[in-house]
Design an enzyme around this catalytic site. Structure first.
Site, PDB file in Angstrom:
ATOM      1  CG  ASN A  82      -1.662   1.294   1.408  1.00  0.00           C
ATOM      2  OD1 ASN A  82      -2.576   1.622   0.655  1.00  0.00           O
ATOM      3  ND2 ASN A  82      -1.253   2.071   2.407  1.00  0.00           N
TER       4      ASN A  82
ATOM      5  CE  LYS B 126      -0.167   4.120  -6.807  1.00  0.00           C
ATOM      6  NZ  LYS B 126       0.107   3.172  -5.715  1.00  0.00           N
TER       7      LYS B 126
ATOM      8  CE1 TYR C 147      -0.044   7.639  -6.803  1.00  0.00           C
ATOM      9  CE2 TYR C 147      -1.909   8.080  -8.252  1.00  0.00           C
ATOM     10  CZ  TYR C 147      -1.398   7.532  -7.088  1.00  0.00           C
ATOM     11  OH  TYR C 147      -2.237   6.871  -6.219  1.00  0.00           O
TER      12      TYR C 147
END
Length: 255
Positions: A91, A164, A160
């Site tokens: 996470n 991801k 980002y």
């Protein structure tokens, strides 16, 4: 309980989605180790989880998920104090906002490290530990936290979004590699949710109107809602699912 007597690690477990996930796993019987870089935050989160459930099920370990030697220390801690490792929730993450032409190489590297390298390092070290564990059969799983941004490009989040998207494909590759060991690997891609990282935007009326307009359900999500999907992916309820990505975005992608 779905996770009775299992051991779970949640990186970035000191707040937000990580903390909510750790709490849910602990409520469902898991012994949870939350890891991260800030001792004070981790200590407070572990204490809160234990107070909520009324027993000592949460512990913490300070480790930077991007540093292999620190994750190795975490693995030794688990080996010393717990009976095997069953669940890993990758996470840890974070972001900056900038457009591609304004992003420095240093900024690019920082975001890639915390969101992608961390998943690789933790999966490599703890995944190997899981393959060598004496735990036979049963439920074992790794869940990587990706993002809606990994599906839909954002001009102000190029580093980002790229990281991801890579996490989603890394998940598929890892699922193939660990399937012979009976270890499932899936990812969860949250949309916009209320977390400490998004607090800045929750009071921005214009931004919130945009979120609600572009989300089919017309609202932001909560850390607890995302945690429930993560727990499902980690549980034996998802025993025939591996290499999948679960998009939890309130219907953003269908609007």
């Amino acid at each position: 309980m779905r996770f009775a007597e299992m051991t779970a690690v949640v990186t970035g477990g000191g707040s937000g989605i990580g903390k909510a996930t750790a709490l849910l796993l602990a409520k469902e019987g898991a012994n949870v180790i939350i890891s991260g870089r800030t001792k004070e935050k981790l200590e407070a989160a572990a204490e809160e989880i234990n107070q909520v459930i009324g027993e000592e099920r949460a512990a913490y370990f300070v480790a930077d998920s991007t540093k292999e030697e620190e994750v190795q220390d975490l693995a030794r801690f688990i080996d010393d104090y717990y009976m095997g490792l069953h669940i890993v929730i990758n996470n840890a993450g974070g972001s900056l906002q900038s457009k591609i032409l304004d992003t420095s190489v240093e900024e690019w590297d920082i975001v890639q490290e915390v969101n992608l390298k961390s998943v690789f390092v933790v999966s490599k070290v703890l995944g190997k530990m899981m393959t060598e564990s004496q735990v036979i059969g049963g439920n074992r799983a790794i869940v990587n936290i990706a993002s809606l941004s990994g599906h839909k490009a954002a001009s102000h989040l190029p580093h980002y979004s790229s990281a991801k998207a890579a996490v989603i494909n890394f998940t598929r590759a890892l699922a193939l590699e660990l399937a012979p060991y009976g270890i499932r690997v899936n990812s969860v891609s949250p949309g916009f949710a209320e977390t400490p990282l998004t607090e800045w935007s929750l009071t921005n009326e214009k931004f919130m109107q945009s979120i609600k307009r572009n989300t089919a359900l017309g609202r932001v999500g909560t850390s607890e809602e995302i945690a429930k999907v993560i727990a499902f992916a980690a549980s034996s309820d998802a025993s025939y699912m591996t290499g999948s990505d679960l998009l939890v975005d309130g219907g953003w992608m269908i609007t």
